[in-house]
Design an enzyme around this catalytic site. Structure first.
Site, PDB file in Angstrom:
ATOM      1  N   SER A  41       0.865  -1.184   0.000  1.00  0.00           N
ATOM      2  CA  SER A  41       0.000   0.000   0.000  1.00  0.00           C
ATOM      3  C   SER A  41       0.896   1.227   0.000  1.00  0.00           C
ATOM      4  O   SER A  41       1.023   1.941   0.974  1.00  0.00           O
ATOM      5  CB  SER A  41      -0.925  -0.010   1.225  1.00  0.00           C
ATOM      6  OG  SER A  41      -0.204   0.155   2.421  1.00  0.00           O
ATOM      7  N   HIS A 155      -3.296  -5.994   2.644  1.00  0.00           N
ATOM      8  CA  HIS A 155      -2.412  -7.051   3.149  1.00  0.00           C
ATOM      9  C   HIS A 155      -3.124  -8.372   3.391  1.00  0.00           C
ATOM     10  O   HIS A 155      -2.538  -9.309   3.939  1.00  0.00           O
ATOM     11  CB  HIS A 155      -1.750  -6.609   4.466  1.00  0.00           C
ATOM     12  CG  HIS A 155      -0.855  -5.423   4.299  1.00  0.00           C
ATOM     13  ND1 HIS A 155      -0.392  -4.669   5.342  1.00  0.00           N
ATOM     14  CD2 HIS A 155      -0.333  -4.862   3.170  1.00  0.00           C
ATOM     15  CE1 HIS A 155       0.378  -3.696   4.886  1.00  0.00           C
ATOM     16  NE2 HIS A 155       0.419  -3.789   3.576  1.00  0.00           N
ATOM     17  N   GLU A 164      -4.389  -2.358   9.443  1.00  0.00           N
ATOM     18  CA  GLU A 164      -3.627  -2.931  10.563  1.00  0.00           C
ATOM     19  C   GLU A 164      -4.304  -2.677  11.901  1.00  0.00           C
ATOM     20  O   GLU A 164      -4.661  -1.539  12.214  1.00  0.00           O
ATOM     21  CB  GLU A 164      -2.208  -2.325  10.593  1.00  0.00           C
ATOM     22  CG  GLU A 164      -1.453  -2.615   9.303  1.00  0.00           C
ATOM     23  CD  GLU A 164      -0.131  -1.866   9.184  1.00  0.00           C
ATOM     24  OE1 GLU A 164       0.418  -1.438  10.209  1.00  0.00           O
ATOM     25  OE2 GLU A 164       0.336  -1.721   8.044  1.00  0.00           O
ATOM     26  N   GLU A 206       1.632  -9.390   6.892  1.00  0.00           N
ATOM     27  CA  GLU A 206       2.515  -9.016   7.992  1.00  0.00           C
ATOM     28  C   GLU A 206       2.435  -9.992   9.161  1.00  0.00           C
ATOM     29  O   GLU A 206       2.833  -9.679  10.284  1.00  0.00           O
ATOM     30  CB  GLU A 206       2.215  -7.582   8.435  1.00  0.00           C
ATOM     31  CG  GLU A 206       2.500  -6.585   7.321  1.00  0.00           C
ATOM     32  CD  GLU A 206       2.487  -5.136   7.757  1.00  0.00           C
ATOM     33  OE1 GLU A 206       2.059  -4.853   8.895  1.00  0.00           O
ATOM     34  OE2 GLU A 206       2.903  -4.298   6.945  1.00  0.00           O
ATOM     35  N   ASP A 240      -3.659   1.239  11.820  1.00  0.00           N
ATOM     36  CA  ASP A 240      -3.250   1.894  10.578  1.00  0.00           C
ATOM     37  C   ASP A 240      -4.409   1.693   9.624  1.00  0.00           C
ATOM     38  O   ASP A 240      -4.623   0.595   9.109  1.00  0.00           O
ATOM     39  CB  ASP A 240      -1.957   1.279  10.013  1.00  0.00           C
ATOM     40  CG  ASP A 240      -1.549   1.948   8.700  1.00  0.00           C
ATOM     41  OD1 ASP A 240      -2.220   2.924   8.293  1.00  0.00           O
ATOM     42  OD2 ASP A 240      -0.570   1.496   8.076  1.00  0.00           O
ATOM     43  N   GLU A 281      -2.895   5.714  12.316  1.00  0.00           N
ATOM     44  CA  GLU A 281      -2.030   6.089  11.190  1.00  0.00           C
ATOM     45  C   GLU A 281      -2.877   6.247   9.926  1.00  0.00           C
ATOM     46  O   GLU A 281      -3.835   5.483   9.727  1.00  0.00           O
ATOM     47  CB  GLU A 281      -1.002   4.957  11.015  1.00  0.00           C
ATOM     48  CG  GLU A 281       0.005   5.149   9.906  1.00  0.00           C
ATOM     49  CD  GLU A 281       0.914   3.910   9.821  1.00  0.00           C
ATOM     50  OE1 GLU A 281       1.218   3.281  10.862  1.00  0.00           O
ATOM     51  OE2 GLU A 281       1.301   3.555   8.697  1.00  0.00           O
ATOM     52  N   ASP A 306       1.871   8.474   7.248  1.00  0.00           N
ATOM     53  CA  ASP A 306       2.660   7.492   6.497  1.00  0.00           C
ATOM     54  C   ASP A 306       2.593   7.866   5.014  1.00  0.00           C
ATOM     55  O   ASP A 306       3.469   8.559   4.508  1.00  0.00           O
ATOM     56  CB  ASP A 306       2.120   6.077   6.772  1.00  0.00           C
ATOM     57  CG  ASP A 306       2.746   5.018   5.880  1.00  0.00           C
ATOM     58  OD1 ASP A 306       3.774   5.306   5.230  1.00  0.00           O
ATOM     59  OD2 ASP A 306       2.220   3.887   5.809  1.00  0.00           O
ATOM     60  N   LYS A 331       9.953   5.226   7.137  1.00  0.00           N
ATOM     61  CA  LYS A 331      10.273   4.051   6.319  1.00  0.00           C
ATOM     62  C   LYS A 331      11.417   4.436   5.405  1.00  0.00           C
ATOM     63  O   LYS A 331      11.249   5.284   4.517  1.00  0.00           O
ATOM     64  CB  LYS A 331       9.063   3.678   5.461  1.00  0.00           C
ATOM     65  CG  LYS A 331       7.861   3.112   6.217  1.00  0.00           C
ATOM     66  CD  LYS A 331       6.667   3.015   5.266  1.00  0.00           C
ATOM     67  CE  LYS A 331       5.570   2.129   5.805  1.00  0.00           C
ATOM     68  NZ  LYS A 331       4.323   2.281   5.012  1.00  0.00           N
ATOM     69  N   HIS A 359       8.692  -1.157   9.305  1.00  0.00           N
ATOM     70  CA  HIS A 359       9.006  -2.140   8.257  1.00  0.00           C
ATOM     71  C   HIS A 359       8.090  -1.880   7.054  1.00  0.00           C
ATOM     72  O   HIS A 359       7.311  -0.927   7.060  1.00  0.00           O
ATOM     73  CB  HIS A 359       8.752  -3.553   8.802  1.00  0.00           C
ATOM     74  CG  HIS A 359       7.282  -3.799   9.079  1.00  0.00           C
ATOM     75  ND1 HIS A 359       6.710  -5.050   9.116  1.00  0.00           N
ATOM     76  CD2 HIS A 359       6.265  -2.923   9.311  1.00  0.00           C
ATOM     77  CE1 HIS A 359       5.425  -4.939   9.367  1.00  0.00           C
ATOM     78  NE2 HIS A 359       5.129  -3.679   9.486  1.00  0.00           N
ATOM     79  N   LYS A 382       7.178  -0.387  14.465  1.00  0.00           N
ATOM     80  CA  LYS A 382       6.205  -1.413  14.081  1.00  0.00           C
ATOM     81  C   LYS A 382       6.871  -2.335  13.076  1.00  0.00           C
ATOM     82  O   LYS A 382       7.489  -1.892  12.113  1.00  0.00           O
ATOM     83  CB  LYS A 382       4.888  -0.824  13.569  1.00  0.00           C
ATOM     84  CG  LYS A 382       4.930  -0.064  12.277  1.00  0.00           C
ATOM     85  CD  LYS A 382       3.492   0.150  11.750  1.00  0.00           C
ATOM     86  CE  LYS A 382       3.476   0.591  10.306  1.00  0.00           C
ATOM     87  NZ  LYS A 382       2.162   0.665   9.702  1.00  0.00           N
TER      88      LYS A 382
HETATM   89  P1  PGA Z   1       3.080  -1.248   3.094  1.00  0.00           P
HETATM   90  O1  PGA Z   1       2.244  -1.166   4.442  1.00  0.00           O
HETATM   91  O2  PGA Z   1       4.449  -1.637   3.431  1.00  0.00           O
HETATM   92  O3  PGA Z   1       2.337  -2.260   2.280  1.00  0.00           O
HETATM   93  O4  PGA Z   1       3.024   0.139   2.493  1.00  0.00           O
HETATM   94  C1  PGA Z   1       2.754  -0.672   5.631  1.00  0.00           C
HETATM   95  C2  PGA Z   1       2.025   0.554   6.082  1.00  0.00           C
HETATM   96  O5  PGA Z   1       1.117   1.056   5.394  1.00  0.00           O
HETATM   97  O6  PGA Z   1       2.344   1.075   7.143  1.00  0.00           O
HETATM   98 ZN    ZN Z   2       0.739   2.765   6.939  1.00  0.00          ZN
END
Ligand code: PGA
Ligand code: ZN
Length: 404
Positions: A41, A155, A164, A206, A240, A281, A306, A331, A359, A382
């Site tokens: 995503s 996911h 999440e 995940e 999230d 998030e 994010d 990230k 991650h 996370k």
């Molecule tokens: P992604 O998801 O690594 O698939 O982008 C993680 C997140 O959205 O925090």
């Molecule tokens: Zn996110």
């Protein structure tokens, strides 16, 4: 002076079975490797990966990116001191020359950037987190992990709109937090199986459970609260939403309803009122700085950017101007170099934001981000469920670091 003498790279598979890169940087006889993750995503403003296209691996091969490392990046960095992280990263950024690293690929650049840092730490005979904290000029500290134990959105092959559902054990010891998460994770598996039957404890990208029959947000939160209570541990909940993924034609599709930002905001307030939620998030789409700001102003929770901020100082500045968040999701592969990720964290800290190191859903067995989270002293990481090799390698690394 420890000159870079050789750089190699190879294609490996990530946790979803897609190709990614592992790079190895040498200085004489010393060497170190790093590999890069990949999101599902992704935010539209992220730095981009270089992929081969064509038929092999459904176009996701990284042969071109490996060629970039060997033919373009190595000649550029040959003879440079591996301990000069900012110089190394700036050379790659400038040679790529694009805003989103589309020429060299953020995957090629990042693999080299991280491998250089790991090699420098090795040469200096320092733990990676100690070396990283000297780069970021922050005091290192072990973080509280956010464990994603129910997966939805992109996911999982289920109907949960939010991506999440995380549990956040509230102890000062990392070991105790990991133990609490592990016990609750297993309890949740049993409860889901008992309530929804066979297949209910299948898992998502995940490592969290992705039950098909559990398709309402409130249902997921109820079962989490039940398991937390039953476990006896002190645990909070974080979400999230990854809202850009269910933002379709100007409306949010949540639990079979079409909501505008105002009704989604109301929905968040009802969740915050009824559940022990401490952090949300990406509650709104990646362009809606104003709605983020409303949630932040009118609630006491942590609002995390994010896809909104993509570890990019220009996007973070915009979020600061709009007062959209109070926490940055960090990230490294969203921006593509270690130096720029550290600059993003610095900007967030300077503006009294928190930082949560993260991650990606497609991970490798590299534990670099565990050290990064400790180095920044940011207090939060996370890394998915307390299960599956590519997730637990990060948590196991945290338990290895002194201070537990
Ligand atoms: P992604 O998801 O690594 O698939 O982008 C993680 C997140 O959205 O925090
Ligand atoms: Zn996110």
């Amino acid at each position: 002076m420890h000159k870079i003498t050789k750089i190699t790279a190879r294609q490996i598979l990530d946790s979803r079975g897609n190709p990614t890169i592992e790079a190895t940087v040498y200085s004489g006889k010393s060497f170190a490797s790093a590999s890069v993750p990949s999101g599902a995503s992704k935010g539209v403003h992220e730095a981009v990966e270089l992929r081969d296209g064509g038929k092999d691996f459904s176009g996701l091969g990284v042969k071109k990116a490996i060629k970039v490392i060997e033919k373009k990046i190595f000649p550029l960095l040959k003879g440079i001191d591996v301990c000069k992280q900012r110089t190394i990263d700036l050379l790659m950024i400038n040679a790529d020359g694009t805003k989103n690293k589309s020429r060299f690929g953020a995957n090629s650049i990042l693999a080299v950037s991280l491998a250089c840092a790991r090699l420098a730490a090795r040469i200096k005979k320092k733990e990676l987190y100690v070396y990283l904290s000297s780069l970021s000029k922050t005091k290192y500290k072990l973080p509280k992990p956010y464990f994603n134990i129910i997966n939805g959105g992109k996911h999982a092959d289920n109907k949960l709109s939010f991506q999440e559902f995380m549990i956040v054990p509230q102890y000062s010891s990392v070991k105790k937090n990991i133990q609490a998460a592990s016990e609750i994770y297993h309890l949740l598996g049993l409860v889901l199986h008992k309530r929804f039957g066979k297949g209910a404890s299948n898992i998502g990208d995940e490592g969290g459970f992705a039950p098909v029959k559990l398709n309402k947000i409130i249902q997921a939160l109820d079962v989490l609260v039940y398991c937390i209570k039953k476990s006896g541990y002190k645990v909070k909940i974080a979400l999230d939403a990854a809202a850009s993924e269910f933002f379709v034609k100007g409306k949010y599709l949540v639990d079979g309803r079409r909501m505008n930002s105002k009704s989604l905001l109301k929905f968040y307030f009802s969740l915050i009122k009824n559940y022990p939620i401490i952090s949300i998030e990406d509650p709104f789409s990646q362009e809606d700085f104003a709605s983020f700001a409303k949630l932040k102003a009118l609630s006491k929770i942590q609002v995390v950017g994010d896809d909104l901020t993509v570890t990019n100082v220009n996007r973070i500045k915009k979020a600061i101007e709009n007062d959209s968040c109070n926490c940055l999701l960090l990230k490294v592969n969203q921006i593509g170099t270690l130096t720029e990720a550290l600059d993003a964290a610095k900007l967030a800290f300077y503006n009294q934001w928190k930082v949560m190191v993260s991650h990606r859903s497609g991970e490798t067995n590299d534990s670099f981000i565990a050290d990064l989270s400790v180095a920044l002293g940011c207090g939060q990481i996370k890394a998915g469920a307390p299960a599956r090799g590519e997730r637990v390698v990060k948590y196991n690394r945290l338990m290895e670091i002194k201070g537990n």
